[in-house]
Design a protein around this motif. Structure first.
Motif, PDB file in Angstrom:
ATOM      1  N   PRO A   1       0.796  -1.240   0.000  1.00 54.22           N
ATOM      2  CA  PRO A   1       0.000   0.000   0.000  1.00 54.22           C
ATOM      3  C   PRO A   1       0.826   1.287   0.000  1.00 54.22           C
ATOM      4  CG  PRO A   1      -0.097  -1.127   2.136  1.00 54.22           C
ATOM      5  CD  PRO A   1       0.532  -2.083   1.175  1.00 54.22           C
ATOM      6  N   ASP A   2       2.084   1.216   0.416  1.00 56.86           N
ATOM      7  CA  ASP A   2       2.918   2.424   0.465  1.00 56.86           C
ATOM      8  C   ASP A   2       3.479   2.821  -0.904  1.00 56.86           C
ATOM      9  OD1 ASP A   2       2.488   2.620   3.159  1.00 56.86           O
ATOM     10  OD2 ASP A   2       4.330   1.589   3.723  1.00 56.86           O
ATOM     11  N   ILE A   3       3.467   1.899  -1.862  1.00 57.75           N
ATOM     12  CA  ILE A   3       3.974   2.219  -3.198  1.00 57.75           C
ATOM     13  C   ILE A   3       2.956   3.089  -3.926  1.00 57.75           C
ATOM     14  CG2 ILE A   3       4.610   1.289  -5.464  1.00 57.75           C
ATOM     15  CD1 ILE A   3       5.735  -1.154  -4.089  1.00 57.75           C
ATOM     16  N   LYS A   4       3.419   4.204  -4.465  1.00 60.17           N
ATOM     17  CA  LYS A   4       2.540   5.117  -5.191  1.00 60.17           C
ATOM     18  C   LYS A   4       2.510   4.735  -6.669  1.00 60.17           C
ATOM     19  CE  LYS A   4       2.415   7.496  -1.360  1.00 60.17           C
ATOM     20  NZ  LYS A   4       1.249   7.411  -0.443  1.00 60.17           N
ATOM     21  N   ILE A   5       1.349   4.881  -7.278  1.00 62.48           N
ATOM     22  CA  ILE A   5       1.198   4.513  -8.686  1.00 62.48           C
ATOM     23  C   ILE A   5       0.620   5.680  -9.479  1.00 62.48           C
ATOM     24  CG2 ILE A   5       0.013   3.004 -10.324  1.00 62.48           C
ATOM     25  CD1 ILE A   5       0.084   0.817  -8.191  1.00 62.48           C
ATOM     26  N   ILE A   6       1.290   6.002 -10.579  1.00 65.14           N
ATOM     27  CA  ILE A   6       0.782   6.993 -11.520  1.00 65.14           C
ATOM     28  C   ILE A   6       0.423   6.266 -12.812  1.00 65.14           C
ATOM     29  CG2 ILE A   6       1.307   9.024 -12.929  1.00 65.14           C
ATOM     30  CD1 ILE A   6       3.297   9.883 -10.796  1.00 65.14           C
ATOM     31  N   ILE A   7      -0.834   6.318 -13.191  1.00 68.54           N
ATOM     32  CA  ILE A   7      -1.253   5.735 -14.461  1.00 68.54           C
ATOM     33  C   ILE A   7      -0.808   6.679 -15.572  1.00 68.54           C
ATOM     34  CG2 ILE A   7      -3.201   5.003 -15.872  1.00 68.54           C
ATOM     35  CD1 ILE A   7      -2.696   3.181 -13.494  1.00 68.54           C
ATOM     36  N   LEU A   8      -0.023   6.158 -16.488  1.00 70.59           N
ATOM     37  CA  LEU A   8       0.504   6.963 -17.597  1.00 70.59           C
ATOM     38  C   LEU A   8       0.089   6.271 -18.891  1.00 70.59           C
ATOM     39  CD1 LEU A   8       2.297   9.420 -18.276  1.00 70.59           C
ATOM     40  CD2 LEU A   8       4.254   7.876 -18.308  1.00 70.59           C
ATOM     41  N   THR A   9      -0.846   6.883 -19.611  1.00 72.13           N
ATOM     42  CA  THR A   9      -1.438   6.179 -20.739  1.00 72.13           C
ATOM     43  C   THR A   9      -1.886   7.125 -21.838  1.00 72.13           C
ATOM     44  OG1 THR A   9      -3.245   4.666 -21.345  1.00 72.13           O
ATOM     45  CG2 THR A   9      -3.694   6.262 -19.625  1.00 72.13           C
ATOM     46  N   THR A  10      -2.121   6.583 -23.026  1.00 71.01           N
ATOM     47  CA  THR A  10      -2.673   7.370 -24.127  1.00 71.01           C
ATOM     48  C   THR A  10      -4.193   7.351 -24.082  1.00 71.01           C
ATOM     49  OG1 THR A  10      -2.599   5.425 -25.546  1.00 71.01           O
ATOM     50  CG2 THR A  10      -0.728   6.928 -25.657  1.00 71.01           C
ATOM     51  N   PHE A  11      -4.756   6.550 -23.201  1.00 68.64           N
ATOM     52  CA  PHE A  11      -6.207   6.381 -23.154  1.00 68.64           C
ATOM     53  C   PHE A  11      -6.811   7.173 -22.009  1.00 68.64           C
ATOM     54  CE2 PHE A  11      -4.304   2.643 -25.018  1.00 68.64           C
ATOM     55  CZ  PHE A  11      -5.042   2.477 -26.176  1.00 68.64           C
ATOM     56  N   ASP A  12      -7.943   7.855 -22.278  1.00 67.90           N
ATOM     57  CA  ASP A  12      -8.651   8.566 -21.214  1.00 67.90           C
ATOM     58  C   ASP A  12     -10.072   8.027 -21.095  1.00 67.90           C
ATOM     59  OD1 ASP A  12      -9.618  11.659 -22.913  1.00 67.90           O
ATOM     60  OD2 ASP A  12      -9.615   9.587 -23.579  1.00 67.90           O
ATOM     61  N   ASP A  13     -10.219   6.739 -21.348  1.00 69.28           N
ATOM     62  CA  ASP A  13     -11.516   6.073 -21.274  1.00 69.28           C
ATOM     63  C   ASP A  13     -12.063   6.102 -19.850  1.00 69.28           C
ATOM     64  OD1 ASP A  13     -13.347   3.900 -22.787  1.00 69.28           O
ATOM     65  OD2 ASP A  13     -13.018   3.270 -20.719  1.00 69.28           O
ATOM     66  N   ASP A  14     -13.355   6.358 -19.713  1.00 68.31           N
ATOM     67  CA  ASP A  14     -13.985   6.456 -18.402  1.00 68.31           C
ATOM     68  C   ASP A  14     -13.697   5.254 -17.514  1.00 68.31           C
ATOM     69  OD1 ASP A  14     -15.028   8.767 -19.355  1.00 68.31           O
ATOM     70  OD2 ASP A  14     -17.128   8.213 -19.123  1.00 68.31           O
ATOM     71  N   GLU A  15     -13.837   4.076 -18.089  1.00 68.63           N
ATOM     72  CA  GLU A  15     -13.675   2.852 -17.298  1.00 68.63           C
ATOM     73  C   GLU A  15     -12.276   2.753 -16.720  1.00 68.63           C
ATOM     74  OE1 GLU A  15     -13.903  -2.020 -17.845  1.00 68.63           O
ATOM     75  OE2 GLU A  15     -14.528  -0.692 -19.467  1.00 68.63           O
ATOM     76  N   PHE A  16     -11.267   3.130 -17.519  1.00 66.48           N
ATOM     77  CA  PHE A  16      -9.894   3.059 -17.044  1.00 66.48           C
ATOM     78  C   PHE A  16      -9.657   4.029 -15.891  1.00 66.48           C
ATOM     79  CE2 PHE A  16      -8.696   1.649 -21.551  1.00 66.48           C
ATOM     80  CZ  PHE A  16      -8.750   0.317 -21.193  1.00 66.48           C
ATOM     81  N   VAL A  17     -10.136   5.272 -16.049  1.00 65.54           N
ATOM     82  CA  VAL A  17      -9.965   6.269 -14.996  1.00 65.54           C
ATOM     83  C   VAL A  17     -10.654   5.795 -13.729  1.00 65.54           C
ATOM     84  CG1 VAL A  17     -10.359   8.664 -14.337  1.00 65.54           C
ATOM     85  CG2 VAL A  17      -9.893   8.111 -16.712  1.00 65.54           C
ATOM     86  N   PHE A  18     -11.892   5.355 -13.887  1.00 62.56           N
ATOM     87  CA  PHE A  18     -12.700   4.886 -12.757  1.00 62.56           C
ATOM     88  C   PHE A  18     -11.982   3.777 -12.005  1.00 62.56           C
ATOM     89  CE2 PHE A  18     -15.871   2.222 -10.782  1.00 62.56           C
ATOM     90  CZ  PHE A  18     -16.845   3.098 -10.314  1.00 62.56           C
TER      91      PHE A  18
ATOM     92  N   LEU B   1      -8.428   4.762 -10.259  1.00 66.12           N
ATOM     93  CA  LEU B   1      -8.584   5.538  -9.032  1.00 66.12           C
ATOM     94  C   LEU B   1      -9.240   4.704  -7.943  1.00 66.12           C
ATOM     95  CD1 LEU B   1      -9.703   8.965 -10.542  1.00 66.12           C
ATOM     96  CD2 LEU B   1      -7.458   8.365  -9.627  1.00 66.12           C
ATOM     97  N   LYS B   2     -10.178   3.861  -8.327  1.00 62.59           N
ATOM     98  CA  LYS B   2     -10.860   3.012  -7.349  1.00 62.59           C
ATOM     99  C   LYS B   2      -9.872   2.087  -6.652  1.00 62.59           C
ATOM    100  CE  LYS B   2     -13.160  -0.561  -8.805  1.00 62.59           C
ATOM    101  NZ  LYS B   2     -14.176  -1.374  -9.493  1.00 62.59           N
ATOM    102  N   TYR B   3      -8.906   1.597  -7.406  1.00 64.90           N
ATOM    103  CA  TYR B   3      -7.950   0.653  -6.839  1.00 64.90           C
ATOM    104  C   TYR B   3      -6.753   1.312  -6.157  1.00 64.90           C
ATOM    105  CZ  TYR B   3     -10.525  -3.032  -9.270  1.00 64.90           C
ATOM    106  OH  TYR B   3     -11.493  -3.897  -9.694  1.00 64.90           O
ATOM    107  N   GLY B   4      -6.718   2.633  -6.145  1.00 69.67           N
ATOM    108  CA  GLY B   4      -5.695   3.288  -5.334  1.00 69.67           C
ATOM    109  C   GLY B   4      -4.595   4.033  -6.058  1.00 69.67           C
ATOM    110  N   ALA B   5      -4.731   4.260  -7.370  1.00 72.22           N
ATOM    111  CA  ALA B   5      -3.713   5.046  -8.071  1.00 72.22           C
ATOM    112  C   ALA B   5      -3.703   6.473  -7.525  1.00 72.22           C
ATOM    113  CB  ALA B   5      -3.997   5.075  -9.571  1.00 72.22           C
ATOM    114  N   SER B   6      -2.518   7.062  -7.424  1.00 74.94           N
ATOM    115  CA  SER B   6      -2.384   8.426  -6.899  1.00 74.94           C
ATOM    116  C   SER B   6      -2.382   9.470  -8.007  1.00 74.94           C
ATOM    117  CB  SER B   6      -1.085   8.558  -6.098  1.00 74.94           C
ATOM    118  OG  SER B   6      -1.093   7.708  -4.976  1.00 74.94           O
ATOM    119  N   GLY B   7      -2.259   9.020  -9.252  1.00 75.96           N
ATOM    120  CA  GLY B   7      -2.215   9.963 -10.352  1.00 75.96           C
ATOM    121  C   GLY B   7      -2.691   9.324 -11.636  1.00 75.96           C
TER     122      GLY B   7
END
Length: 226
Positions: A74-91, A94-100
């Protein structure tokens, strides 16, 4: 020294990010891997502070990998870095704990700032999808992902704290909140920390969801900072 791991199925992107990030003396790229399974294996040895996580990768995608990493580390921070801005991916991210959540078109300076921000406990969302994220918080607040806070915990919130919570609910960064409320960034950071403690919430994302589901984002506040 911030230890960074890169997870992307495209070798060119992995190499490019590694080269650029290595120019910062306070960052160290400890590994660059091609899928979620490789992330989980590498973590055992490298224990990164921040992972730059692509979404669409073979064998194990970034969303499921984010969920697994946050459950085990849980202490590891995650930034999602992607070409996709699909609603499902963002949802899901963030739901699973990404910080960015950043799009790959972000500048290298912005990426560096995002890494430093999440490492220090903040959250970073690409301005291009901030509105989308706010709408997603609204969806989440009406779903079974709603954040539960005991009413007694929120009774002692001051108006100044509620103003900050409202802006967090809108998806604004500490810097943006500071500019809007005429506060220092450090003061905003302290407010967020105090509020999380008061409400017994885990992170900024949970606070944003709570702000939407309780209607704090819809309230009107006067000029009194009490």
């Amino acid at each position: 020294m911030i230890k960074v791991m890169i997870a992307d199925d495209q070798e060119l992107i992995r190499q490019s990010l590694q080269i650029v990030l290595s120019t910062h003396e306070d960052l160290k790229v400890v590994d660059a891997v091609e899928n979620g399974f490789a992330v989980l294996e590498s973590i055992k040895k490298e224990r990164p502070d921040v992972i730059l996580m692509d979404i669409r990768m073979p064998e194990m995608d970034g969303v499921y990998c984010t969920k697994t990493v946050k459950e085990k580390y849980p202490d590891i921070k995650i930034i999602i870095l992607t070409t996709f801005d699909d609603d499902e991916f963002v949802f899901s991210a963030l739901k699973y704990g990404a910080s960015g959540y950043l799009l790959k078109g972000v500048s290298m300076d912005e990426l560096y700032h995002a890494i430093c921000t999440v490492y220090n406990g903040g959250a970073m969302i690409n301005p291009d999808i901030a509105t989308k994220v706010f709408k997603l918080f609204s969806k989440m607040s009406m779903s079974n992902y709603a954040i539960q806070v005991d009413d007694s915990l929120s009774k002692d919130l001051t108006q100044a704290e509620l103003k900050v919570i409202q802006q967090v609910g809108f998806g604004l960064s500490n810097k943006e909140i500071a500019q809007k409320l005429y506060l220092s960034e450090g003061t905003v950071r302290n407010y967020v920390s105090i509020v999380l403690s008061k409400l017994e919430l885990r992170d900024r994302t949970q606070l944003a969801i709570w702000a939407v589901q309780t209607g704090v984002t819809m309230q009107e506040f006067g000029d009194d900072n009490d």
